[in-house]
Enzyme design. Structure first.
Site: not given
Ligand code: NAD
Length: 332
Positions: A235, A259, A264, A296
């Site tokens: 996260r 990622d 985000e 993600h």
């Protein structure tokens, strides 16, 4: 059951429609994210199906409950975006998909490590431009590296399995030691301080909780080896992105692979090609040659998405039938 499905992408429909043939739920797909502002769309739906960047804070939950929603079906593992305690007080159940394919996330994690180490993204563009020089592409043997895993649950264990195959020395920090990691993959458990000080590569596999928020901050970075590689597929808010930028500028951080990113929800999962990027922190991160960012997608394999659809619909059916909610999320 009537399901209001938020943050829908075309691929969600493909996998959920296929899985739903066995369940017969009535799904309405909405492209918009679920937030306090969009809650109205769920009026009349007993279930709202949400993803990682939907915002289920207390005010969104109060509005949902007032409209008759009784179940939040998360189609993801993490639940940091849901105020679980408010949901409990409102009598709204929350279910999630605790495990769908730890392999998908673990494989993407190792992919980021290798791509950064061997600069595969640079090498590929160079060759396509007719530049076959190797200057700047020097990597290191993973076999000679010490990799520190923060969190050795389902995903951390799969990463340990892959790294054991490379012959890395593996350190880990977790509140709970994983026996398989210790006995099969030779993982050595150490304190957080020891892990950050000794690791050439640090990979994050713990959940985002109040005590893990900005776990990687100025202080932790100061303790790391010069040139450390940091990988985050968990996260975004596990890393203080501003501190990471300072670490990259001072070259304390030699490689960063992420990622996930703290802010985000304003960026990921959308095509923003022709839009002006207003997040200056994210924009700065994209300028470093030794930073690799994916949006993600670590979970995004056909096996994982099929399993997500299946488990989400099983969770909803269990709720409808009054059966035990084995994947319920409860306030601690
Ligand atoms: P898991 O629950 O199986 O394992 C998490 C581990 O973290 C547990 O062993 C737990 O004890 C440990 N932990 C908790 N607090 C810790 C702390 N302060 N320090 C060190 N360890 C701590 O979860 P998982 O399935 O392995 O998933 C890990 C995380 O990966 C999830 O929380 C989620 O945020 C993230 N995730 C990301 C993607 C993606 O697509 N990028 C997909 C799935 C999951």
């Amino acid at each position: 059951m009537k399901i209001a499905f938020f943050s829908t992408k075309p691929y969600d429909r493909v996998f959920f429609d296929k899985a739903n043939a066995d369940f017969g739920h009535e799904i309405t797909y909405f492209e918009t994210r679920l937030t306090r502002q969009t809650v109205k769309l769920a009026e009349g739906y007993e279930c709202a199906c949400a993803f990682v960047n939907d915002q289920l804070d207390a005010s969104a939950l109060i509005a949902l409950a007032a409209q008759g929603t009784r179940l939040i079906a998360l189609r993801c593992a993490g639940f940091n975006n849901v105020d679980v305690s408010s949901a409990g007080k409102l009598g709204v159940s929350v279910v999630r998909v605790p495990a769908y394919s730890p392999y998908a996330v673990a494989e993407h994690t190792v992919g980021l490590m290798l791509a950064l180490n061997r600069k595969i993204y640079w090498a590929n563009s160079r060759v396509k431009e007719g530049n076959f020089a190797l200057d700047g592409l020097l990597g290191f043997d993973m076999r000679s590296a010490t990799v520190g895993l923060i969190g050795t649950g389902k995903i951390g264990e799969c990463v340990a399995s892959a790294l054991h195959g490379f012959g890395c020395r593996i350190l880990a920090h977790d509140k709970q030691e994983n026996k398989i990691c210790k006995t099969e993959y030779g993982v050595e458990y150490v304190s957080f301080e020891e892990l950050v000080a000794q690791s050439d590569v640090i990979s994050l596999h713990c959940p985002l909780l109040p005590d893990t928020y900005h776990l990687i901050n100025m202080e932790a970075i100061a303790r790391m080896k010069k040139g450390v590689m940091i990988i985050n597929t968990s996260r975004g808010a596990l890393i203080d992105a501003r501190a990471a930028i300072e670490g990259l500028k001072s070259q304390k951080i030699g490689y960063l692979g992420i990622d996930v990113y703290e802010e985000e929800e304003e960026l990921f999962f959308e095509d923003k090609t022709f839009q002006i990027l207003t997040d200056d922190v994210f924009a700065r991160l994209t300028t470093f040659p030794n930073v690799m960012i994916t949006g993600h997608q670590a979970y995004f394999t056909k096996e994982a998405v099929a399993r997500i659809a299946q488990t989400t619909l099983e969770n909803i059916t269990a709720y409808e039938n009054g059966s035990e909610l084995i994947n319920a999320v409860k306030a601690e």
